[in-house]
Scaffold this active site. Structure first.
Site: not given
Ligand code: TAP
Length: 476
Positions: A256, A387, A182, A290
């Site tokens: 991760e 972060e 996904k 990240c």
């Molecule tokens: P997340 O919500 O963690 O999203 C990452 C992935 O998980 C997306 O595909 C998301 O789907 C999915 N997801 C969301 N809720 C889930 C659940 N309950 N169960 C399973 N999968 C779920 O990150 P975000 O909201 O995009 O970003 C929020 C913060 O996370 C950022 O500000 C940043 O600090 C951090 N972040 C860290 C990383 C890395 S590489 N460490 C990457 C992204 C973000 P949808 O996006 O489609 O809702």
């Protein structure tokens, strides 16, 4: 002052985006059982790029069944046969890299210079690297006859959409697993184009399934009884939720998660080189990385010299049209992410840190944040602890190597760190004491498929990349 811009039409022409996309299940693009459509927009212009399908729990079930069925034959293929498919996928990615780079830049907002020179070459390199392992699993150091786990449920974020897909899918397939992946809701397009590449490569049906959707689709996938392995990259908050869902089941898990990387500059460091590394560490992909070097720890005696040079260099960064080959800093991925960055940066000012940004014109449309530097930051400030995932650098100082190590390790996270010094002995001694999964010396944000990547503490567990990356997909 704000300005208007339209993406260069000649770059746009290399990619043919359909008005809407279905789910990729069992080798076909299909409609959802009732999930409806969402829109994905270009973060640089807010233009709607396409509609995509929101997968329901029923769709998740269909995809997992398809992957389970495909697993029997895929896992029974000789490794050399699986390798052929992976090499073929790598070659098609190389052939279509211009198209994919433009697509990724449109959907994510990152500069074309980065998608072209970093994301796409690394994506192809990952498939080549793991193709090489497919027929050598018994030599990987995990025993004489390592077995694949089964069906992997993989959930990835929006910051490196195609690269995170490659990190997840290449080792899983090489080891003989099948997958349901996904992508993030703001960046679904490159995963859907990857589905087309799987068809082009003649990959057997059901080996790769792509389900677009939001967090609820991810949650349904992770919770599904039919998967044997969960691989997640994203926020620590969601990672903890997933760990709770998976606890007590047979599912193997790798996480991760977030980071708050320290980039440590000692007084003997080559200052100009360090400045380039600091800029690359925090402004690469608008800091939405990240392992970003989001905390600069500088030795007090070179603080003034370093900050002067850094500000001069930041003043030369070009912020704007991500499709322009000269752009250094592109758009923030979404309005939500921009709001998060803005809120955290404002907390820096409110808590007494000193804010600086070069004067730069930001486009009037889209999601933008100027490269920003905070000085007078203390370890208690939110901008030093949380972060930010944006182009915001927090500067702290230290006097001794021991103080640098203590401050670098004073974090809930432990993903990355950088050391800048002329002394090899200091590099090794400091690296040894840092609680970070990756430590770079006199460089930053360097990635290679042969090298394992992953975190300590709340940055997660398990390694991706290298021989270690195979272990996550094998019953060892
Ligand atoms: P997340 O919500 O963690 O999203 C990452 C992935 O998980 C997306 O595909 C998301 O789907 C999915 N997801 C969301 N809720 C889930 C659940 N309950 N169960 C399973 N999968 C779920 O990150 P975000 O909201 O995009 O970003 C929020 C913060 O996370 C950022 O500000 C940043 O600090 C951090 N972040 C860290 C990383 C890395 S590489 N460490 C990457 C992204 C973000 P949808 O996006 O489609 O809702």
């Amino acid at each position: 002052m704000a300005f208007e811009y339209a993406p260069a039409p000649e770059s746009r022409a290399v990619v043919d985006i359909a008005p809407s996309y279905g789910l990729f299940i069992d080798g076909e693009f299909v409609e959802s059982s009732g999930g409806g459509l969402d829109k994905t927009v270009s973060p640089a212009t807010e233009e709607v790029l396409a509609e995509y399908t929101r997968a329901t729990a029923e769709d998740v079930d269909r995809a997992v069944r398809a992957a389970r069925k495909a697993f029997e034959k895929w896992s029974a293929l000789p490794g050399s046969e699986r390798a052929k498919y992976l090499f073929r996928i790598a070659r098609i990615i190389q052939e279509r890299s211009r198209e994919l780079a433009v697509l990724e830049t449109l959907d994510n907002g990152k500069p074309i210079k980065e998608t072209r020179d970093a994301d796409l070459p690394l994506v192809a390199a990952h498939f080549v690297y793991y193709a090489g392992w497919a027929d050598k699993l018994e030599h990987a150091g995990f025993g004489p006859d390592p077995k694949p786990l089964g069906v992997a449920g993989q959930v990835i974020p929006w910051n490196f959409p195609l690269l995170m897909l490659a990190w997840k899918i290449a080792p899983a397939l090489a080891a003989g697993n099948t997958v349901v992946l996904k992508p993030a809701e703001t960046t679904p397009l490159s995963a859907l184009f990857f589905a087309d590449i799987c068809r082009q490569a003649g990959l057997p049906k059901g080996v790769v399934n792509i389900l677009t959707g939001d967090g609820s689709t991810g949650a349904a996938l992770v919770a599904h009884d039919g998967i044997d392995k969960v691989a997640f990259t994203g926020s620590t908050a969601v990672g903890k939720q997933i760990a709770r869902t998976v606890a007590g089941t047979r599912k193997k898990l790798t996480l991760e998660l977030g980071g708050k990387g320290a980039n440590i500059v000692f007084d003997d460091a080559p200052i100009d080189q360090a400045v380039e590394g600091i800029v690359n560490g925090i402004f690469f992909n608008q800091g939405q990385v990240c392992c970003a070097g989001s905390r600069l720890l500088v030795q007090e005696s070179v603080q003034d010299e370093l900050l002067d040079a850094l500000k001069r260099r930041m003043s030369t960064l070009r912020v704007g049209d991500p499709l322009d080959k000269n752009t250094d800093v592109g758009a923030i991925n979404s309005a939500e992410q921009l709001a998060r960055i803005t809120e955290l940066a404002d907390s820096g000012t409110a808590e007494g840190a000193e804010r600086w940004a070069p004067s730069c014109e930001l486009p009037s449309q889209g999601y933008w944040f100027a490269p920003t530097l905070f000085t007078n930051v203390t370890q208690a400030h939110r901008i030093a602890r949380e972060e930010i995932f944006g182009p915001v650098l927090s500067v702290l100082t230290f006097r001794t190597p021991a103080e640098a190590v203590a401050k670098a390790n004073n974090s809930q996270y432990g993903l990355s760190a950088g050391i800048w010094t002329e002394k090899g002995s200091r590099m090794l001694a400091v690296a040894d004491k840092l609680r970070a999964g990756v430590v770079w010396a006199n460089t930053f944000n360097k990635f290679d498929p042969t090298s394992p990547f992953g975190g300590f503490k709340e940055s997660g567990f398990g390694r991706e990349g290298g021989r270690h990356g195979l272990e996550a997909y094998l019953d060892v």
